[in-house]
Scaffold this active site. Structure first.
Site, PDB file in Angstrom:
ATOM      1  N   SER A 250      49.201  23.664  40.905  1.00 51.92           N
ATOM      2  CA  SER A 250      47.958  24.437  40.983  1.00 51.92           C
ATOM      3  C   SER A 250      46.994  24.183  39.818  1.00 51.92           C
ATOM      4  O   SER A 250      45.779  24.142  40.030  1.00 51.92           O
ATOM      5  CB  SER A 250      48.273  25.928  41.088  1.00 51.92           C
ATOM      6  OG  SER A 250      48.901  26.214  42.320  1.00 51.92           O
TER       7      SER A 250
ATOM      8  N   ASN B 136      66.829  34.660  58.929  1.00 49.63           N
ATOM      9  CA  ASN B 136      67.000  34.993  57.524  1.00 49.63           C
ATOM     10  C   ASN B 136      68.364  35.629  57.309  1.00 49.63           C
ATOM     11  O   ASN B 136      68.932  36.232  58.232  1.00 49.63           O
ATOM     12  CB  ASN B 136      65.898  35.975  57.080  1.00 49.63           C
ATOM     13  CG  ASN B 136      65.787  36.068  55.573  1.00 49.63           C
ATOM     14  OD1 ASN B 136      65.633  35.055  54.892  1.00 49.63           O
ATOM     15  ND2 ASN B 136      65.846  37.268  55.041  1.00 49.63           N
TER      16      ASN B 136
ATOM     17  N   LYS C 250      54.997  38.048  45.436  1.00 49.50           N
ATOM     18  CA  LYS C 250      53.902  38.244  46.398  1.00 49.50           C
ATOM     19  C   LYS C 250      53.907  39.624  47.050  1.00 49.50           C
ATOM     20  O   LYS C 250      52.845  40.127  47.430  1.00 49.50           O
ATOM     21  CB  LYS C 250      53.963  37.168  47.476  1.00 49.50           C
ATOM     22  CG  LYS C 250      53.658  35.770  46.967  1.00 49.50           C
ATOM     23  CD  LYS C 250      53.666  34.751  48.097  1.00 49.50           C
ATOM     24  CE  LYS C 250      53.381  33.356  47.572  1.00 49.50           C
ATOM     25  NZ  LYS C 250      53.292  32.358  48.656  1.00 49.50           N
TER      26      LYS C 250
ATOM     27  N   ALA D  25      55.691  34.325  51.882  1.00 45.28           N
ATOM     28  CA  ALA D  25      55.086  33.195  52.594  1.00 45.28           C
ATOM     29  C   ALA D  25      55.302  33.319  54.091  1.00 45.28           C
ATOM     30  O   ALA D  25      54.399  33.043  54.894  1.00 45.28           O
ATOM     31  CB  ALA D  25      55.664  31.882  52.076  1.00 45.28           C
TER      32      ALA D  25
ATOM     33  N   GLY E 191      63.414  32.072  56.644  1.00 49.02           N
ATOM     34  CA  GLY E 191      63.014  32.874  55.499  1.00 49.02           C
ATOM     35  C   GLY E 191      62.187  34.070  55.939  1.00 49.02           C
ATOM     36  O   GLY E 191      61.578  34.056  57.016  1.00 49.02           O
TER      37      GLY E 191
ATOM     38  N   ASP F 179      47.690  32.167  52.078  1.00 49.55           N
ATOM     39  CA  ASP F 179      48.789  31.281  52.489  1.00 49.55           C
ATOM     40  C   ASP F 179      48.743  30.949  53.973  1.00 49.55           C
ATOM     41  O   ASP F 179      48.824  29.787  54.374  1.00 49.55           O
ATOM     42  CB  ASP F 179      50.143  31.920  52.169  1.00 49.55           C
ATOM     43  CG  ASP F 179      50.564  31.740  50.721  1.00 49.55           C
ATOM     44  OD1 ASP F 179      50.078  30.789  50.081  1.00 49.55           O
ATOM     45  OD2 ASP F 179      51.379  32.529  50.239  1.00 49.55           O
TER      46      ASP F 179
ATOM     47  N   SER G 290      54.539  23.742  39.134  1.00 47.58           N
ATOM     48  CA  SER G 290      53.289  24.012  39.845  1.00 47.58           C
ATOM     49  C   SER G 290      52.264  22.880  39.720  1.00 47.58           C
ATOM     50  O   SER G 290      52.012  22.338  38.638  1.00 47.58           O
ATOM     51  CB  SER G 290      52.663  25.307  39.338  1.00 47.58           C
ATOM     52  OG  SER G 290      51.447  25.554  40.013  1.00 47.58           O
TER      53      SER G 290
ATOM     54  N   THR H 212      52.849  33.650  43.168  1.00 45.56           N
ATOM     55  CA  THR H 212      53.836  32.889  43.925  1.00 45.56           C
ATOM     56  C   THR H 212      55.203  33.572  43.833  1.00 45.56           C
ATOM     57  O   THR H 212      55.329  34.682  43.305  1.00 45.56           O
ATOM     58  CB  THR H 212      53.887  31.421  43.442  1.00 45.56           C
ATOM     59  OG1 THR H 212      54.704  30.665  44.329  1.00 45.56           O
ATOM     60  CG2 THR H 212      54.426  31.307  42.030  1.00 45.56           C
TER      61      THR H 212
END
Length: 284
Positions: free
Chosen positions: A22, A155, A71, A135, A131, A107, A20, A67
């Site tokens: 962040s 997906n 989520k 997200a 996906g 996001d 990360s 994350t």
């Protein structure tokens, strides 16, 4: 940063989190804007998520980012979520106010801002998203709210994808469909924007599509994976002379929005540019 007895903790919850960026983003912002907070990462496995949320309250942790892979599942442990996150069905930001945990999702906002900041128009565009996790949910809903013409989700499982397209078709004019078919050159010819929302490429040389595909139509290729900067997916796009949006742009923009939720302070454009330079230095 002066850590003292009044310092509050803000953290990232995920698995894994060792990659990360962040902490660099938020600890820079806390220092610049004189917020007495410190940002740390917690690697939380799925069977410990409930205990972790109880710990946030017990330790009076001021806020969190969330994350992969939490989520969606974290929602059931929160006291409330804002209307945007409810529609998305995923949370990536939590604010703790007096022991009440409220979930948000930044996001999609961060992703769309990254595209608009590059000068691209997304209205009436045709989008394919790889996906169907948290997200994807946030990005798809935000794109639909901004008037894209269509969204196709690819997906391996259609359960999560069906939930997302139903939400879009029931709330927006955007046409949404899903498929588990392998992505081919022919299906790429019909789209304007291709987005990878999976973690594929984060810690491997894998790619979410066949890198032997050649395409001469000018589509915009976006990857939400930001480390490494040049994922195999991004390299495939560059080999085909396609425009790209890097994952770091979304990461920074969603982080700036989360910072505002926690502090009520709006970072400036210079903060985005400075943080991006820090990132580029870290990956050189």
């Amino acid at each position: 940063m002066n850590i003292n007895s009044n310092t509050k903790t803000i953290c990232l919850l995920g698995h894994p989190v060792k990659h990360s960026f962040s902490p660099t983003i938020h600890n820079y912002l806390f220092k610049k804007y004189f917020e007495n907070n410190i940002y740390v990462c917690f690697d939380v496995k799925e069977d410990k998520l409930k205990d972790c949320v109880y710990g946030i309250k017990a330790l009076d942790i001021k806020g969190c980012n969330v994350t992969i892979p939490h989520k969606v599942n974290i929602i059931k442990y929160l006291d409330s979520i804002d209307s945007n996150a409810k529609l998305i069905g995923a949370v990536n930001t939590i604010k703790n106010k007096g022991g009440i945990l409220k979930g948000y999702n930044t996001d999609g906002i961060g992703f769309v801002k990254s595209i608009l900041d590059k000068g691209y128009d997304i209205k009436n565009k045709r989008v394919m998203i790889i996906g169907a996790g948290g997200a994807c949910r946030s990005i798809a809903i935000e794109l639909a709210s901004k008037g894209v013409e269509s969204i196709e989700i690819r997906n391996r499982s259609l359960d999560g994808a069906n939930e997302i397209i139903n939400s879009i078709n029931n709330n927006f004019d955007t046409k949404a469909i899903c498929s588990k078919n392998t992505i081919s050159r022919n299906c790429l010819i019909d789209i304007d924007i291709l987005i990878n929302t999976t973690p594929i490429g984060m810690e491997s040389n894998l790619c979410p599509i066949d890198t032997n595909i050649e395409i001469d139509k000018k589509i915009l290729v976006c990857d939400i994976v930001y480390k490494p900067k040049d994922t195999v997916f991004i390299k495939w796009a560059q080999k085909n002379n396609l425009d790209v949006i890097y994952g770091i742009d979304m990461l920074i923009n969603q982080a700036l929005e989360a910072f505002y939720i926690w502090t009520n302070i709006n970072p400036c454009e210079e903060d985005f540019e400075y943080i991006k330079r820090l990132y580029e230095e870290s990956v050189e």
